[in-house]
Write a protein that holds these residues in place. Structure first.
Motif, PDB file in Angstrom:
ATOM      1  N   HIS A   6       2.186   7.159   5.592  1.00 37.78           N
ATOM      2  CA  HIS A   6       3.172   6.494   6.379  1.00 37.78           C
ATOM      3  C   HIS A   6       3.403   6.560   8.060  1.00 37.78           C
ATOM      4  CE1 HIS A   6       3.249   4.763   1.780  1.00 37.78           C
ATOM      5  NE2 HIS A   6       3.027   5.789   1.558  1.00 37.78           N
ATOM      6  N   ARG A   7       3.894   5.660   8.765  1.00 36.91           N
ATOM      7  CA  ARG A   7       4.573   5.419   9.488  1.00 36.91           C
ATOM      8  C   ARG A   7       5.757   6.398   9.429  1.00 36.91           C
ATOM      9  NH1 ARG A   7       0.649   2.883  12.835  1.00 36.91           N
ATOM     10  NH2 ARG A   7      -0.459   1.462  11.800  1.00 36.91           N
ATOM     11  N   PHE A   8       6.408   6.378  10.638  1.00 38.75           N
ATOM     12  CA  PHE A   8       7.522   7.093  10.788  1.00 38.75           C
ATOM     13  C   PHE A   8       8.179   5.544  10.967  1.00 38.75           C
ATOM     14  CE2 PHE A   8      10.947   9.303  13.038  1.00 38.75           C
ATOM     15  CZ  PHE A   8      11.437  10.059  13.616  1.00 38.75           C
ATOM     16  N   SER A   9       8.321   4.369  10.924  1.00 37.29           N
ATOM     17  CA  SER A   9       9.040   3.607  11.130  1.00 37.29           C
ATOM     18  C   SER A   9       9.026   2.896   9.775  1.00 37.29           C
ATOM     19  CB  SER A   9       8.871   2.391  11.975  1.00 37.29           C
ATOM     20  OG  SER A   9       7.669   2.406  11.667  1.00 37.29           O
ATOM     21  N   GLU A  10       8.325   3.253   8.844  1.00 36.48           N
ATOM     22  CA  GLU A  10       8.166   3.065   7.597  1.00 36.48           C
ATOM     23  C   GLU A  10       9.332   3.646   6.539  1.00 36.48           C
ATOM     24  OE1 GLU A  10       4.410   3.081   6.719  1.00 36.48           O
ATOM     25  OE2 GLU A  10       3.341   1.205   7.168  1.00 36.48           O
ATOM     26  N   LEU A  11       9.492   5.527   6.638  1.00 36.09           N
ATOM     27  CA  LEU A  11       9.880   5.629   6.416  1.00 36.09           C
ATOM     28  C   LEU A  11      12.083   4.667   6.534  1.00 36.09           C
ATOM     29  CD1 LEU A  11      11.496   8.258   4.787  1.00 36.09           C
ATOM     30  CD2 LEU A  11      11.009   9.697   7.370  1.00 36.09           C
ATOM     31  N   GLY A  16      16.515   2.155   4.544  1.00 36.62           N
ATOM     32  CA  GLY A  16      17.115   0.948   4.969  1.00 36.62           C
ATOM     33  C   GLY A  16      18.083   1.276   5.782  1.00 36.62           C
ATOM     34  N   LEU A  17      17.421   2.240   7.492  1.00 35.21           N
ATOM     35  CA  LEU A  17      17.651   1.604   8.126  1.00 35.21           C
ATOM     36  C   LEU A  17      16.512   0.834   9.610  1.00 35.21           C
ATOM     37  CD1 LEU A  17      17.700   5.923   8.542  1.00 35.21           C
ATOM     38  CD2 LEU A  17      19.758   4.145   8.433  1.00 35.21           C
ATOM     39  N   ARG A  18      17.740   0.957  10.660  1.00 36.82           N
ATOM     40  CA  ARG A  18      16.589   0.083  11.523  1.00 36.82           C
ATOM     41  C   ARG A  18      15.083   0.759  11.762  1.00 36.82           C
ATOM     42  NH1 ARG A  18      19.375  -0.625  16.705  1.00 36.82           N
ATOM     43  NH2 ARG A  18      17.427  -1.501  17.225  1.00 36.82           N
ATOM     44  N   MET A  19      14.354  -0.148  12.030  1.00 33.40           N
ATOM     45  CA  MET A  19      12.840   0.205  11.811  1.00 33.40           C
ATOM     46  C   MET A  19      12.008   0.466  13.332  1.00 33.40           C
ATOM     47  SD  MET A  19      10.636  -1.385   9.544  1.00 33.40           S
ATOM     48  CE  MET A  19       8.886  -1.470   9.798  1.00 33.40           C
ATOM     49  N   ASP A  20      13.095  -0.527  14.058  1.00 40.34           N
ATOM     50  CA  ASP A  20      12.047  -0.657  15.458  1.00 40.34           C
ATOM     51  C   ASP A  20      12.408   0.754  16.357  1.00 40.34           C
ATOM     52  OD1 ASP A  20      15.205  -1.358  15.301  1.00 40.34           O
ATOM     53  OD2 ASP A  20      14.989  -2.045  17.492  1.00 40.34           O
ATOM     54  N   GLU A  21      11.971   1.097  17.277  1.00 40.78           N
ATOM     55  CA  GLU A  21      11.643   1.760  18.565  1.00 40.78           C
ATOM     56  C   GLU A  21      13.506   1.849  18.823  1.00 40.78           C
ATOM     57  OE1 GLU A  21      10.212   3.706  22.627  1.00 40.78           O
ATOM     58  OE2 GLU A  21       8.862   2.228  21.302  1.00 40.78           O
ATOM     59  N   ALA A  22      13.975   0.992  19.168  1.00 41.20           N
ATOM     60  CA  ALA A  22      15.636   0.823  19.376  1.00 41.20           C
ATOM     61  C   ALA A  22      16.555   1.901  18.755  1.00 41.20           C
ATOM     62  CB  ALA A  22      15.619   0.034  20.081  1.00 41.20           C
ATOM     63  N   ILE A  24      15.510   3.615  15.667  1.00 47.67           N
ATOM     64  CA  ILE A  24      15.262   4.959  15.456  1.00 47.67           C
ATOM     65  C   ILE A  24      15.396   5.290  16.705  1.00 47.67           C
ATOM     66  CG2 ILE A  24      12.825   6.655  15.298  1.00 47.67           C
ATOM     67  CD1 ILE A  24      11.430   4.287  14.017  1.00 47.67           C
ATOM     68  N   ARG A  25      15.600   4.768  18.055  1.00 47.81           N
ATOM     69  CA  ARG A  25      15.770   6.628  18.993  1.00 47.81           C
ATOM     70  C   ARG A  25      17.169   6.474  19.229  1.00 47.81           C
ATOM     71  NH1 ARG A  25      12.422   7.325  22.482  1.00 47.81           N
ATOM     72  NH2 ARG A  25      10.675   6.293  22.790  1.00 47.81           N
ATOM     73  N   ALA A  26      17.726   5.555  18.601  1.00 52.34           N
ATOM     74  CA  ALA A  26      19.430   4.759  18.333  1.00 52.34           C
ATOM     75  C   ALA A  26      20.086   6.005  17.425  1.00 52.34           C
ATOM     76  CB  ALA A  26      20.244   4.207  18.413  1.00 52.34           C
ATOM     77  N   PHE A  27      19.495   5.658  15.874  1.00 47.95           N
ATOM     78  CA  PHE A  27      19.805   7.182  15.125  1.00 47.95           C
ATOM     79  C   PHE A  27      19.571   8.453  15.517  1.00 47.95           C
ATOM     80  CE2 PHE A  27      18.571   9.611  11.236  1.00 47.95           C
ATOM     81  CZ  PHE A  27      19.983   9.409  10.050  1.00 47.95           C
ATOM     82  N   LEU A  28      18.056   8.887  15.408  1.00 44.89           N
ATOM     83  CA  LEU A  28      18.100  10.469  16.600  1.00 44.89           C
ATOM     84  C   LEU A  28      19.289  11.180  16.899  1.00 44.89           C
ATOM     85  CD1 LEU A  28      13.933  10.233  16.798  1.00 44.89           C
ATOM     86  CD2 LEU A  28      15.340  10.698  15.115  1.00 44.89           C
ATOM     87  N   LYS A  29      19.190   9.421  18.468  1.00 46.98           N
ATOM     88  CA  LYS A  29      20.537  10.291  19.210  1.00 46.98           C
ATOM     89  C   LYS A  29      21.554  10.564  18.649  1.00 46.98           C
ATOM     90  CE  LYS A  29      22.110   9.068  23.867  1.00 46.98           C
ATOM     91  NZ  LYS A  29      21.898   7.907  24.798  1.00 46.98           N
ATOM     92  N   THR A  30      22.287   9.699  17.961  1.00 46.32           N
ATOM     93  CA  THR A  30      23.347   9.777  17.706  1.00 46.32           C
ATOM     94  C   THR A  30      23.159  11.060  15.967  1.00 46.32           C
ATOM     95  OG1 THR A  30      23.239   7.713  17.045  1.00 46.32           O
ATOM     96  CG2 THR A  30      24.937   8.970  15.457  1.00 46.32           C
ATOM     97  N   GLN A  70       8.465  15.213   9.697  1.00 48.04           N
ATOM     98  CA  GLN A  70       8.481  14.923  11.343  1.00 48.04           C
ATOM     99  C   GLN A  70      10.048  14.176  11.473  1.00 48.04           C
ATOM    100  OE1 GLN A  70       5.421  11.809  11.564  1.00 48.04           O
ATOM    101  NE2 GLN A  70       4.010  12.996  11.245  1.00 48.04           N
ATOM    102  N   LEU A  71      10.517  13.097  10.551  1.00 48.37           N
ATOM    103  CA  LEU A  71      11.636  13.152  10.654  1.00 48.37           C
ATOM    104  C   LEU A  71      12.566  14.902  10.962  1.00 48.37           C
ATOM    105  CD1 LEU A  71      14.485  11.233  10.038  1.00 48.37           C
ATOM    106  CD2 LEU A  71      14.141  11.291   8.201  1.00 48.37           C
ATOM    107  N   ASN A  72      12.741  15.645   9.741  1.00 43.63           N
ATOM    108  CA  ASN A  72      12.982  16.830   9.468  1.00 43.63           C
ATOM    109  C   ASN A  72      12.647  17.259  11.623  1.00 43.63           C
ATOM    110  OD1 ASN A  72      14.751  18.888   8.454  1.00 43.63           O
ATOM    111  ND2 ASN A  72      13.062  20.320   8.535  1.00 43.63           N
ATOM    112  N   ILE A  73      12.486  17.186  12.003  1.00 43.03           N
ATOM    113  CA  ILE A  73      11.665  18.190  13.204  1.00 43.03           C
ATOM    114  C   ILE A  73      12.151  16.674  14.413  1.00 43.03           C
ATOM    115  CG2 ILE A  73       9.962  17.655  14.892  1.00 43.03           C
ATOM    116  CD1 ILE A  73       8.031  19.258  12.249  1.00 43.03           C
ATOM    117  N   ALA A  74      12.305  15.570  14.043  1.00 47.32           N
ATOM    118  CA  ALA A  74      12.573  14.879  14.848  1.00 47.32           C
ATOM    119  C   ALA A  74      14.160  15.153  15.582  1.00 47.32           C
ATOM    120  CB  ALA A  74      12.667  13.107  14.234  1.00 47.32           C
ATOM    121  N   LEU A  75      14.665  15.075  14.238  1.00 49.30           N
ATOM    122  CA  LEU A  75      16.404  15.227  13.992  1.00 49.30           C
ATOM    123  C   LEU A  75      17.001  16.976  14.868  1.00 49.30           C
ATOM    124  CD1 LEU A  75      17.498  13.945  10.800  1.00 49.30           C
ATOM    125  CD2 LEU A  75      17.978  13.265  13.329  1.00 49.30           C
TER     126      LEU A  75
END
Length: 81
Positions: A6-11, A16-22, A24-30, A70-75
């Motif tokens: 599975h891709r990060f975007s698919e998670l 139920g979150l935006r899955m485009d690059e922008a 994902i970046r906004a979510f991680l930044k927030t 991967q999400l856990n590490i990114a956050l």
């Protein structure tokens, strides 16, 4: 049994979150950095359904477990890191 990849975007889509690059970046930044003493699924920004999905996938070591890790590490990375 073979595990699915599975891709990060698919998670993000599953959550139920935006899955485009922008999105994902906004979510991680927030939401970064998530403190070390807070479990991923216990983070205050998840809905109950999102938290349940994350817990289920990690506990069962399901198909999504690797990308949830991967999400856990990114956050936990510093903002901009």
């Amino acid at each position: 049994m073979e595990k699915s990849f599975h891709r990060f975007s698919e998670l993000f889509a599953q959550l139920g979150l935006r899955m485009d690059e922008a999105g994902i970046r906004a979510f991680l930044k927030t939401h970064s950095p998530l403190p070390d003493d807070v479990l991923l699924a216990d983070a205050p920004f998840w809905t109950p359904a999102q938290a349940a999905l994350l817990r289920e996938e990690l506990l069962e070591d399901a198909d999504w477990a690797e990308v949830v890790d991967q999400l856990n590490i990114a956050l936990r990375a510093p903002v901009g890191g």
